[in-house]
Scaffold this active site. Structure first.
Site, PDB file in Angstrom:
ATOM      1  N   LYS A 102       0.841  -1.201   0.000  1.00 14.11           N
ATOM      2  CA  LYS A 102       0.000   0.000   0.000  1.00 14.11           C
ATOM      3  C   LYS A 102       0.876   1.251   0.000  1.00 14.11           C
ATOM      4  O   LYS A 102       0.612   2.213  -0.732  1.00 14.11           O
ATOM      5  CB  LYS A 102      -0.956  -0.015   1.207  1.00 14.11           C
ATOM      6  CG  LYS A 102      -2.105  -0.999   0.996  1.00 14.11           C
ATOM      7  CD  LYS A 102      -2.936  -1.278   2.232  1.00 14.11           C
ATOM      8  CE  LYS A 102      -3.935  -2.408   1.927  1.00 14.11           C
ATOM      9  NZ  LYS A 102      -4.744  -2.814   3.056  1.00 14.11           N
ATOM     10  N   GLN A 104      -4.959  -1.599   9.159  1.00 13.32           N
ATOM     11  CA  GLN A 104      -4.899  -2.931   8.562  1.00 13.32           C
ATOM     12  C   GLN A 104      -5.539  -3.964   9.494  1.00 13.32           C
ATOM     13  O   GLN A 104      -5.256  -3.999  10.691  1.00 13.32           O
ATOM     14  CB  GLN A 104      -3.422  -3.298   8.286  1.00 13.32           C
ATOM     15  CG  GLN A 104      -3.231  -4.586   7.520  1.00 13.32           C
ATOM     16  CD  GLN A 104      -3.788  -4.543   6.110  1.00 13.32           C
ATOM     17  OE1 GLN A 104      -3.811  -3.504   5.459  1.00 13.32           O
ATOM     18  NE2 GLN A 104      -4.274  -5.677   5.622  1.00 13.32           N
ATOM     19  N   ASP A 121     -11.230   2.777   3.602  1.00 11.58           N
ATOM     20  CA  ASP A 121     -11.584   1.356   3.492  1.00 11.58           C
ATOM     21  C   ASP A 121     -13.080   1.181   3.245  1.00 11.58           C
ATOM     22  O   ASP A 121     -13.527   0.101   2.864  1.00 11.58           O
ATOM     23  CB  ASP A 121     -11.232   0.633   4.805  1.00 11.58           C
ATOM     24  CG  ASP A 121      -9.983  -0.214   4.692  1.00 11.58           C
ATOM     25  OD1 ASP A 121      -9.714  -0.718   3.589  1.00 11.58           O
ATOM     26  OD2 ASP A 121      -9.290  -0.371   5.710  1.00 11.58           O
TER      27      ASP A 121
END
Ligand code: GUN
Length: 288
Positions: free
Chosen positions: A53, A97, A120
């Site tokens: 990422k 995460q 997200d």
């Protein structure tokens, strides 16, 4: 006849270029798009995802701020970090995460993220807005799957889609996105007695259950398009390998198009995250 293999890497590159162009437009206006990535603990797969990422953010011209916290970090300390990131003007997107260590309540952490920085798309406000067909930050994996479907099939109007799996991260948002594209949508899951029979009626099958090769030839109508979200590590003939939720070798002889694992959905998730970061920065500066 063998199915067309949907090239997730190539399509992800196109999405990343779009994000890069969006980031460049923001920079022309003096806005440097920024993404904070938070990793708690040492999970090896998560470490790889976070590294990718950060690398892709650099490629897209997005600043990234990496926060690596030890496994024993308290929930209160993670919440304090999120509070700080929520307030910072140079952070437009926040990604924590998953999975988190067991002593930390994932839902509490997700809900603490400012909804307009929730790149997200996991916050209840974004998930709810998506269900209602309103503007939202959309979860990256289902959004990437939709883009693959549109690149492969064009208009999805009236198609019958079966989503295998009902997770908050993929199955449910995927179904909402397909509905928004005017598909007839069925979700099947582990409590459905003959899921294969339902899937066999579908023009589109999206598999997101985390069960290696569950979706085999019996699940697929000839000519269907198959998107495989699964990334399962298995031991086979003494070797460790990655396989999807779809039995690729069987299904490729029946479907019209299919994503490979790896190289299908995986690269799309990260590219869509970059697009979400650009969208979040754009919205936060009220540039439309
Ligand atoms: N872990 C596995 N997939 C994801 C994802 O899309 N976002 C986050 N934050 N964690 C994940």
């Amino acid at each position: 006849m063998s199915a067309r293999i949907i090239d997730g890497k190539a399509i992800a590159q196109k999405v990343l270029e779009e994000a890069r162009a969006g980031a460049a437009r923001l920079r022309e206006r003096g806005i440097e798009p920024g993404l904070a990535v938070v990793l708690v603990g040492e999970d090896p797969a998560s470490q790889v995802y976070v590294r990718n990422k950060v690398l892709k953010a650099a490629e897209a011209g997005i600043l990234s701020f990496e926060h690596r916290l030890s496994t024993t970090t308290s929930e209160a300390d993670v919440l304090a970090l999120i509070d700080e990131l929520n307030r910072r003007d140079d952070v437009h997107g926040i990604l924590v995460q998953l999975p988190l260590p067991r002593h930390i309540d994932e839902q509490k952490i997700i809900e603490a993220i400012r909804y307009d920085k929730d790149v997200d798309g996991f916050h209840a406000l974004n998930a709810g807005a998506l269900q209602q067909g309103r503007p939202a930050l959309v979860a990256c994996t289902p959004w990437g799957c939709l883009r693959l479907l549109k690149e492969t099939l064009g208009n999805l109007d009236g198609k019958h889609a079966v989503v295998v799996g009902r997770s908050n991260i993929v199955g449910k948002p995927m179904a909402a996105l397909l509905l928004r594209e005017n598909c007839a949508v069925t979700i099947v899951h582990s409590r459905v007695p003959d899921a294969a029979a339902l899937a066999r009626q579908a023009d589109i099958v999206v598999a997101a259950v985390g069960r290696p090769r569950l979706v085999d030839a019996h699940w697929i109508k000839p000519g269907a398009t198959v998107i495989d979200v699964g990334i399962n590590r298995i031991e086979e003939n003494g070797k460790s390998r990655l396989v999807g939720d779809v039995d690729f070798e069987q299904v490729k002889n029946i479907a019209a198009a299919i994503t490979p694992v790896p190289g299908g959905v995986g690269p799309m998730t990260i590219a869509c995250l970059m697009q979400n970061t650009v969208s979040a920065a754009t919205a936060q500066h009220a540039i439309y």
